[in-house]
Design a protein around this motif. Structure first.
Motif, mmCIF file in Angstrom:
data_model
loop_
_atom_site.group_PDB
_atom_site.id
_atom_site.type_symbol
_atom_site.label_atom_id
_atom_site.label_comp_id
_atom_site.label_asym_id
_atom_site.label_seq_id
_atom_site.Cartn_x
_atom_site.Cartn_y
_atom_site.Cartn_z
ATOM 1 N N ALA A 67 7.652 -9.786 -6.514
ATOM 2 C CA ALA A 67 6.548 -9.767 -5.996
ATOM 3 C C ALA A 67 6.472 -10.830 -4.372
ATOM 4 O O ALA A 67 6.633 -9.626 -2.972
ATOM 5 C CB ALA A 67 5.318 -9.215 -6.600
ATOM 6 N N GLU A 68 6.641 -11.474 -4.275
ATOM 7 C CA GLU A 68 6.913 -12.439 -3.510
ATOM 8 C C GLU A 68 7.693 -11.859 -2.071
ATOM 9 O O GLU A 68 7.401 -12.426 -1.249
ATOM 10 C CB GLU A 68 6.888 -14.221 -4.005
ATOM 11 C CG GLU A 68 6.062 -14.459 -4.549
ATOM 12 C CD GLU A 68 5.094 -13.972 -5.853
ATOM 13 O OE1 GLU A 68 6.877 -13.243 -6.333
ATOM 14 O OE2 GLU A 68 4.595 -14.347 -6.689
ATOM 15 N N ASP A 69 9.300 -11.534 -3.507
ATOM 16 C CA ASP A 69 10.264 -11.215 -2.179
ATOM 17 C C ASP A 69 9.702 -10.361 -1.342
ATOM 18 O O ASP A 69 10.130 -10.254 -0.164
ATOM 19 C CB ASP A 69 11.504 -11.465 -2.873
ATOM 20 C CG ASP A 69 11.457 -12.448 -3.841
ATOM 21 O OD1 ASP A 69 12.259 -14.220 -3.153
ATOM 22 O OD2 ASP A 69 12.108 -12.818 -4.745
ATOM 23 N N LEU A 70 8.988 -9.189 -1.909
ATOM 24 C CA LEU A 70 8.750 -8.368 -1.123
ATOM 25 C C LEU A 70 7.929 -8.336 -0.253
ATOM 26 O O LEU A 70 7.784 -7.370 0.379
ATOM 27 C CB LEU A 70 8.893 -6.982 -1.851
ATOM 28 C CG LEU A 70 10.035 -6.885 -2.676
ATOM 29 C CD1 LEU A 70 9.076 -5.368 -3.811
ATOM 30 C CD2 LEU A 70 10.393 -6.211 -2.486
ATOM 31 N N ARG A 79 0.607 -0.887 0.365
ATOM 32 C CA ARG A 79 -0.423 -0.438 -0.337
ATOM 33 C C ARG A 79 0.634 0.917 0.100
ATOM 34 O O ARG A 79 0.481 1.780 -0.738
ATOM 35 C CB ARG A 79 -0.697 -0.211 0.850
ATOM 36 C CG ARG A 79 -2.133 -1.109 1.191
ATOM 37 C CD ARG A 79 -3.188 -0.703 2.452
ATOM 38 N NE ARG A 79 -4.041 -2.101 2.205
ATOM 39 C CZ ARG A 79 -4.414 -3.138 2.403
ATOM 40 N NH1 ARG A 79 -3.274 -3.796 3.233
ATOM 41 N NH2 ARG A 79 -5.192 -3.972 2.494
ATOM 42 N N ARG A 80 2.211 1.079 0.879
ATOM 43 C CA ARG A 80 2.770 2.752 0.698
ATOM 44 C C ARG A 80 3.366 2.100 -0.802
ATOM 45 O O ARG A 80 3.618 3.500 -0.919
ATOM 46 C CB ARG A 80 3.637 1.875 2.343
ATOM 47 C CG ARG A 80 3.063 2.341 3.120
ATOM 48 C CD ARG A 80 3.974 2.547 4.402
ATOM 49 N NE ARG A 80 3.287 2.933 6.040
ATOM 50 C CZ ARG A 80 2.877 1.439 6.354
ATOM 51 N NH1 ARG A 80 2.889 0.477 6.147
ATOM 52 N NH2 ARG A 80 1.932 1.730 8.187
ATOM 53 N N LEU A 81 3.569 1.349 -1.252
ATOM 54 C CA LEU A 81 4.286 1.547 -1.891
ATOM 55 C C LEU A 81 3.437 2.047 -3.789
ATOM 56 O O LEU A 81 3.721 2.732 -4.397
ATOM 57 C CB LEU A 81 4.964 -0.391 -2.993
ATOM 58 C CG LEU A 81 6.099 -0.197 -1.914
ATOM 59 C CD1 LEU A 81 6.210 -1.674 -2.588
ATOM 60 C CD2 LEU A 81 7.072 0.169 -2.308
ATOM 61 N N CYS A 82 2.503 2.076 -3.427
ATOM 62 C CA CYS A 82 1.268 2.358 -4.226
ATOM 63 C C CYS A 82 1.072 3.969 -3.996
ATOM 64 O O CYS A 82 0.966 5.089 -5.201
ATOM 65 C CB CYS A 82 0.075 1.727 -4.896
ATOM 66 S SG CYS A 82 -0.169 -0.054 -4.748
ATOM 67 N N LEU A 83 1.184 4.212 -2.863
ATOM 68 C CA LEU A 83 1.057 5.606 -2.954
ATOM 69 C C LEU A 83 2.299 6.189 -2.601
ATOM 70 O O LEU A 83 2.634 7.288 -3.558
ATOM 71 C CB LEU A 83 1.010 5.824 -0.960
ATOM 72 C CG LEU A 83 0.743 7.379 -0.474
ATOM 73 C CD1 LEU A 83 0.093 8.435 -0.975
ATOM 74 C CD2 LEU A 83 0.724 7.529 1.401
ATOM 75 N N HIS A 124 -3.230 -10.601 -1.556
ATOM 76 C CA HIS A 124 -3.890 -9.425 -1.688
ATOM 77 C C HIS A 124 -2.766 -8.103 -1.988
ATOM 78 O O HIS A 124 -2.167 -7.816 -2.799
ATOM 79 C CB HIS A 124 -4.489 -9.007 -0.722
ATOM 80 C CG HIS A 124 -5.995 -9.691 -0.794
ATOM 81 N ND1 HIS A 124 -6.427 -10.034 0.396
ATOM 82 C CD2 HIS A 124 -6.363 -9.989 -1.956
ATOM 83 C CE1 HIS A 124 -7.711 -10.438 -0.013
ATOM 84 N NE2 HIS A 124 -7.728 -10.335 -1.018
ATOM 85 N N HIS A 125 -1.323 -8.423 -0.528
ATOM 86 C CA HIS A 125 -0.239 -8.065 -1.062
ATOM 87 C C HIS A 125 0.483 -7.866 -1.798
ATOM 88 O O HIS A 125 0.788 -7.247 -2.255
ATOM 89 C CB HIS A 125 0.863 -8.684 0.439
ATOM 90 C CG HIS A 125 -0.467 -8.374 1.746
ATOM 91 N ND1 HIS A 125 0.211 -8.728 3.149
ATOM 92 C CD2 HIS A 125 -1.368 -7.523 2.066
ATOM 93 C CE1 HIS A 125 -0.481 -8.660 4.271
ATOM 94 N NE2 HIS A 125 -1.491 -7.354 3.043
#
Length: 428
Positions: free
Chosen positions: A125-128, A74-78, A98-99
């Motif tokens: 994406a799985e690693d992050l 979510r903070r990455l999208c922001l 969802h993450h």
């Protein structure tokens, strides 16, 4: 000199909990922990630009733990919204799937829009979403390179060939070129300061002199005397430079002064702060030498122009005045009113008369020269030779160079040609 916890985040975020303790604890920090703090503060510096009154919020969206707070995406999208202005869709659920979707949407956006390659660096994406430390740091560094460091290639810089006028250098196309350009800017800005030698992104900054030199070059009245007092420690010099950069240019202190003085700041953290510092300084004053000495420079330019004009006076150009142009225009009008056949005949007649007059003048001058040799004084001695005075042109010679005669001659050429052609046709 111990640093306060306020330096861990921007001033607008000082009320929030610090991502990591600073100050005395910095002496036991490792390079990886310094890098984690630097990258966290860089993200928070950009997240602080979000409107505090909106649903995005600020305090609730700052990053406290870099590896935990980025897992949901979510903070990455922001962060993408702040950096690019694009709003990415977020999943409402709180499950791991969802993450992963939120993080994957961010990665795909960066790959498609900015050609960032994460798969080649084994970042997924799985690693992050799992909070893997090394890969998360690598991901944030790619963001810093794209949105902070590589922006240097888009800015005009001053070359050695033209330090005052400024000349655009070649745009850097690789990470190595960008880092070299950043280091070269640091060298050029601090070159005139004695005791400051910038050679790299690590050892050259430990004593804090390079940071003070950068600030002194852009705001001398705030920094004060140079060189700084010998009683100041390296940490105090760094702390003073960081505070002035924040108060005068809005550059957030990403580094701790004690970490820099202790020599545990890695190259990536130093590059991140110097790139942000350069952006703030260049935005305020692209050319510090010109901005601080504008009046003196203009006065020198005026004095140089006056001296050059005095030493090299401009050549006087002869311009035809209206009084001199009127006779020529009247003669041209008279010639235009004469019929074509008459003007041709007059032209040939006048040329013959001028030729005769010139021949007579030559003969007269020859006779006078012969008489000059036999002329004697009253006592029988030869007369003194004539002085070498410039000979005055006769009215006939002056009239021969009259512009009106040239107009007549030029007008007679096509007429004579036409008459000759007509006569040839008549004979045939």
């Amino acid at each position: 000199m111990a640093e306060s916890n306020d330096l861990s985040v921007p001033r607008r975020l000082s009320s929030a909990r610090s991502p990591m303790k600073t100050g005395a604890a910095s002496s036991t920090s490792s390079s990886s922990e310094v890098q984690q703090r630097t990258f966290t503060r860089w993200i928070n510096a950009h997240l602080s630009r979000a409107s505090p009154g909106s649903a995005d919020g600020v305090a609730e969206n700052i990053v406290q733990d870099l590896f935990e707070d980025l897992r949901d995406g979510r903070r990455l999208c922001l962060l993408m919204k702040v950096l690019t202005g694009e709003t990415l869709k977020q999943e409402r659920g709180n499950l791991r799937v969802h993450h992963i979707l939120n993080v994957d949407r961010t990665l795909r956006f960066l790959e498609n829009r900015y050609n960032l390659e994460f798969r080649n660096h084994n970042i997924s994406a799985e690693d992050l979403a799992d909070g893997k430390r090394t890969l998360t740091l690598g991901f944030v560094w790619r963001l810093i390179l794209c949105f902070q460091v590589e922006s240097i290639a888009e800015e005009p810089t001053i070359t050695d060939e033209s330090p005052k006028r400024g000349k655009l250098q070649r745009q850097a196309t690789t990470d190595t070129d960008v880092k070299h350009e950043l280091l070269q800017w640091c060298k050029d800005t601090t070159a005139e300061y004695q005791g400051v030698q910038v050679k790299d992104f690590k050892r050259s900054w430990h004593d804090g002199m390079a940071f003070l030199a950068l600030m002194h070059n852009y705001c001398r009245e705030k920094v004060g005397q140079w060189p700084p007092p010998e009683s100041m420690t390296a940490a105090e010099k760094c702390s003073q430079a960081f505070k002035q950069a924040e108060s005068e240019f809005g550059v957030y202190p990403l580094l701790d002064a004690t970490d820099v003085a202790a020599g545990i700041v890695d190259d990536l953290s130093m590059i991140t702060y110097l790139a942000m510092l350069r952006q703030g300084l260049m935005a305020a004053s692209p050319s510090p030498a010109l901005s601080s000495n504008t009046s003196v420079t203009e006065e020198e330019v005026v004095n140089d122009a006056d001296n050059e004009s005095a030493s090299n006076p401009p050549e006087e150009t002869q311009q035809m005045t209206p009084e001199k142009d009127e006779p020529i225009q009247e003669e041209a009008a008279v010639c235009a009113s004469i019929p074509v056949e008459e003007s041709a005949a007059m032209a040939f007649t006048e040329l013959d008369e001028q030729q005769k007059e010139s021949d007579e003048a030559d003969g007269t001058s020859g006779d006078s020269q012969e008489q000059q040799h036999v002329t004697t004084n009253g006592d029988g001695r030869p007369a003194a030779p004539a002085t070498d005075e410039p000979r005055q042109e006769t009215p006939e010679e002056t009239s021969r160079d009259s512009p009106a005669l040239w107009w007549v001659w030029l007008g007679a050429i096509p007429i004579v040609t036409a008459i000759s052609y007509t006569l040839l046709k008549a004979k045939e």
